[in-house]
Design an enzyme around this catalytic site. Structure first.
Site, PDB file in Angstrom:
ATOM      1  N   HIS A  93       0.820  -1.219   0.000  1.00  0.00           N
ATOM      2  CA  HIS A  93       0.000   0.000   0.000  1.00  0.00           C
ATOM      3  C   HIS A  93       0.851   1.266   0.000  1.00  0.00           C
ATOM      4  O   HIS A  93       0.377   2.321  -0.400  1.00  0.00           O
ATOM      5  CB  HIS A  93      -1.051  -0.011   1.120  1.00  0.00           C
ATOM      6  CG  HIS A  93      -0.610   0.408   2.483  1.00  0.00           C
ATOM      7  ND1 HIS A  93      -0.332  -0.473   3.490  1.00  0.00           N
ATOM      8  CD2 HIS A  93      -0.430   1.633   3.025  1.00  0.00           C
ATOM      9  CE1 HIS A  93      -0.007   0.193   4.592  1.00  0.00           C
ATOM     10  NE2 HIS A  93      -0.060   1.456   4.338  1.00  0.00           N
ATOM     11  N   ASP A 229       0.864  -7.631   2.386  1.00  0.00           N
ATOM     12  CA  ASP A 229       1.083  -6.205   2.107  1.00  0.00           C
ATOM     13  C   ASP A 229       2.575  -5.865   2.012  1.00  0.00           C
ATOM     14  O   ASP A 229       3.138  -5.231   2.900  1.00  0.00           O
ATOM     15  CB  ASP A 229       0.399  -5.391   3.213  1.00  0.00           C
ATOM     16  CG  ASP A 229       0.228  -3.935   2.839  1.00  0.00           C
ATOM     17  OD1 ASP A 229       0.801  -3.525   1.819  1.00  0.00           O
ATOM     18  OD2 ASP A 229      -0.477  -3.212   3.560  1.00  0.00           O
ATOM     19  N   SER A 663       3.734   2.367   8.494  1.00  0.00           N
ATOM     20  CA  SER A 663       3.554   1.338   7.478  1.00  0.00           C
ATOM     21  C   SER A 663       4.876   1.081   6.781  1.00  0.00           C
ATOM     22  O   SER A 663       5.574   2.020   6.404  1.00  0.00           O
ATOM     23  CB  SER A 663       2.519   1.777   6.452  1.00  0.00           C
ATOM     24  OG  SER A 663       1.262   1.534   6.971  1.00  0.00           O
TER      25      SER A 663
HETATM   26  N1  ASP Z   1      -1.863   1.817   7.967  1.00  0.00           N
HETATM   27  C1  ASP Z   1      -0.997   2.815   8.582  1.00  0.00           C
HETATM   28  C2  ASP Z   1      -0.044   3.412   7.575  1.00  0.00           C
HETATM   29  O1  ASP Z   1      -0.365   3.429   6.402  1.00  0.00           O
HETATM   30  C3  ASP Z   1      -0.290   2.241   9.758  1.00  0.00           C
HETATM   31  C4  ASP Z   1      -1.106   2.472  10.950  1.00  0.00           C
HETATM   32  O2  ASP Z   1      -1.789   3.475  11.024  1.00  0.00           O
HETATM   33  O3  ASP Z   1      -1.042   1.649  11.861  1.00  0.00           O
HETATM   34  O4  ASP Z   1       0.988   3.994   7.912  1.00  0.00           O
END
Ligand code: ASP
Length: 728
Positions: A93, A229, A663
């Site tokens: 992502h 991911d 992330s």
């Molecule tokens: N999904 C978040 C990010 O893209 C990580 C998180 O907020 O835990 O950094």
């Protein structure tokens, strides 16, 4: 035995030396710690939890260490170097935008994945950069030079700016490094951070979205999770291993340090550490702030995004082209939306507002008991009470106006706004060369925009967003042009859409392109007649004339109050070792691999496996359509060295304190080896940006063995494993 006072004193000193000031945080695993200070504050606790290396192995300026293998990826994520040749791993992502940009309908790397089978096949990613921290240093003393307590905020800020400018300049003079000075503990401490940035970063491999984004929006922010991911990139360098603009002659970057990759796997109770770039947290704000976010901003933003997502999803389900065009946009919108929902639930469950109110009462009593404290801190909480009602109002207008018109709201209005800035520059310039460059910038911008634009979808967005904007904001705060249009169509935005989309040039690529090609200095005037230009202009004037300035002043005052409020809290809880809020600088969090109780009688264990992917498999549902190749590998069941107890691990959870920006962060085991890649948090504890809940705040990581398995067995790119240092 009689012990003298002197001996007791010596004993205390000795005890402190061996057990330095324990972090007396309310919660054991809470905290995002400063790498340069773990020797002082954390390493003994980390060791108690199982960590087997030294603070110097984690952060050192003088010798190669883990920090040299952690990077900020593209400015918003983290990544980790996993080979001596600059191979890096981050989240799918995090690379999503890059992968999308490299994709076409014919060569759809999002749908099918991408694997370079040799270094020649690695793909250039224009605009992508990675940044390494070279060193950090406490510069509070230098920043405070000339600052006196009776200075007003403005004078203080001006002096702070000039002090930081000098520190920054001195730090990087004669080098290709960049530097910044950042406030920590809400401006009670300052650190200088010196960085090195590499701009030639190439895509090496990415699984198809059906693996890299498996579970999609449905599973986002939730556990149990089965998302592969990850994506691989490689950093390239010029001569002397230094940063260089893209060139086919560049060579793979030779990293000072790379993470050994662990095949051992994780077990419940294991130590884990996250090393990365957490963005923003607000742990020390007063109850008024939580009230603003929870009861005011979040509900309104959730409402407007609910509709946007629904519209985009419907359109994406009917056309593969629209799916490709809107997938990144929709993911971005849905990511915030879903988090705010979980955040509000968490804040409610933890009673964060009333707990903070109780704490504020205690603080008020403590302040009142001493004249000096009253003078220093007595005004803070009463002033918060006065200021927040106004702050709430202005913040809401700002957020909603932005989300309605400028930030993936009505897209053609956003385009009008962005292009009009270029048109203004064109109009204002006498230099033909510059004008030509503005024209080209407009053409390029429009070209990019229309690649991912579907007019019918945007018309639907228009109808709903116009409706909701009027419902959420009081007429007093609505853009005048909006009010005029609403009157004109009697609130029937659908019929208005039919007319306005025919008139505007911003929803039609051919018309807009030829308009820009023939652009003259009078073009800017022409643009002003366009209905979307007028709407964008009216909304942005409302913000610039009535909101921005006031909001800026309010926020400046809040910043200053926060600084004092933080100092107050540190003085009140003298024994506690505080960690500073996240501020997009490199941090360390540590915790333990552990499941959690999600709800009454519902316990989630710590590890998911490929079996779980197959249980979710459903070719009818886009988010759960397992690729045939993976299905086959499951049937064959040969997981080899990547298996644990006969299963193929996919993801695991632990109690590390993380946030957006973490992330792609390496998840490091007790021996300093890479056990996983962090990518998300579990829904029940997602309020941890404001209130960490040790029972339920869990970070979600990809088990590195799943990534290795996919690279090796699914993609047939096992040659990439040869350059890694695989350890048991
Ligand atoms: N999904 C978040 C990010 O893209 C990580 C998180 O907020 O835990 O950094």
């Amino acid at each position: 035995m009689k012990i003298s006072m002197k001996k007791i004193f010596v004993l205390i000193i000795l005890v402190q030396a061996f057990f330095p000031c324990r972090q007396a945080n309310a919660f054991p695993d809470e905290g995002m710690w400063i790498p340069a200070l773990i020797e002082k504050f954390n390493i003994s606790i980390m060791k108690e939890k199982g960590f087997r290396l030294s603070a110097e192995d984690v952060y050192s300026v003088n010798r190669a260490c883990m920090k040299d293998a952690v990077l900020s990826f593209g400015g918003g994520c983290t990544g980790a170097v996993i080979s001596p040749d600059g191979l890096l791993i981050t989240n799918h992502h995090c690379g999503y935008g890059q992968i999308q940009r490299l994709s076409t309908v014919e060569k759809d790397y999002l749908a099918n994945g991408f694997w370079a089978m040799s270094r020649d096949e690695e793909l250039q990613c224009p605009g992508l950069f990675v940044t390494f921290l070279k060193r950090m240093e406490d510069v509070t003393g230098e920043m405070m030079k000339g600052i006196s307590p009776d200075m007003d905020n403005e004078a203080r800020d001006i002096l702070l700016d000039s002090n930081s400018e000098k520190i920054r300049k001195d730090a990087v003079e004669g080098t290709h490094y960049t530097a910044s000075v950042r406030p920590f503990y809400m401006g009670n401490q300052y650190f200088l951070l010196v960085y090195e940035t590499y701009n030639d970063v190439r895509l090496v491999g990415a699984p198809p979205s059906a693996i890299g984004k498996f579970g999609g929006e449905s599973d986002n922010w939730t556990w149990p999770r089965h998302t592969g991911d990850f994506a691989l990139f490689r950093i390239y360098a010029g001569k002397n291993n230094e940063p260089a603009a893209y060139s086919p002659d560049n060579v793979p970057f030779q990293s000072r340090y790379h993470f050994p990759v662990s095949l051992r796997g994780i077990r419940e109770g294991d130590f884990t550490m996250i090393f990365g770039y957490p963005g923003t947290t607000m742990q020390y704000v007063p109850s008024y702030h939580i009230d603003m976010v929870k009861n005011y901003i979040n509900p309104a933003m959730i409402k407007i995004r609910d509709r946007k997502i629904e519209i985009m999803e419907t359109a994406m389900n009917t056309s593969p082209k629209v799916r490709l065009q809107y997938s990144a946009k929709k993911s971005g919108i849905a990511n915030g939306w879903k988090k705010w929902i979980g955040e509000n639930q968490g804040l409610e469950k933890m009673q964060t507002i009333s707990r903070k109110q109780e704490y504020e009462k205690q603080l008020t009593e403590w302040i009142g008991a001493d004249d000096g404290r009253r003078e220093k801190y007595g005004h803070i909480l009463p002033r918060y009470a006065e200021i927040y009602p106004e702050l709430k109002k202005y913040s809401l207008v700002n957020s909603i106006t932005n989300d309605a018109f400028f930030n993936s709201g009505i897209e053609a209005v956003g385009l009008a706004s962005n292009l009009s800035a270029f048109a203004g520059m064109y109009e204002g310039s006498m230099d033909p060369e510059k004008r030509e460059s503005y024209r080209n910038a407009m053409l390029a911008y429009a070209g990019d925009f229309f690649r991912n634009y579907d007019r019918a979808t945007d018309m639907e967005l228009f109808v709903s967003v116009m409706q909701l904007y009027g419902e959420i904001l009081e007429p007093e705060w609505q853009a005048p042009e909006y009010i005029r249009l609403k009157k004109l169509c009697g609130g029937d935005f659908r019929s208005l859409a039919g007319r306005i989309y025919d008139r505007t040039i911003f929803a039609d690529q051919d018309r807009l392109t030829s308009f820009i090609r023939d652009f003259k200095r009078s073009g800017a005037r022409e643009l002003k007649k366009d209905p979307f230009y007028q709407l964008a202009e009216s909304a942005s004037l409302l913000i610039s004339e009535r909101v921005r300035d006031r909001l800026g002043r309010l926020n400046a005052e809040i910043r200053e109050l926060n600084r004092l409020y933080m100092a107050l809290q540190m003085e009140y809880n003298r024994d506690q070792v505080f960690y500073p809020d996240a501020n997009s600088t490199l941090r360390i969090a540590y915790g333990t691999v552990s499941g959690y109780k999600s709800a009454d009688a519902v316990y989630f264990s710590h590890l998911t496996t490929l079996k779980g992917i197959m249980e979710k498999d459903n070719p009818e549902i886009y988010d759960y359509d397992v690729p045939a190749g993976l299905r086959q590998l499951y049937e064959e069941g040969d997981y080899g060295r990547y298996s644990q107890d006969g299963q193929l691990p996919v993801c695991f959870i632990a109690s590390n304190h993380t946030t957006g920006g973490n992330s792609g962060s390496p998840v490091i085991n007790a021996d300093g080896h890479l056990a996983g890649v962090n990518f998300d948090r579990a829904w029940e504890g997602v309020a941890s940006d404001m209130a960490f809940n040790p029972e339920q705040s869990r970070n979600i990581s990809l088990d590195i063995r799943f990534a290795l398995f996919i690279i090796d067995k699914f993609a047939g790119a096992g040659y990439l494993l040869d350059e890694m240092t695989l350890v048991d």
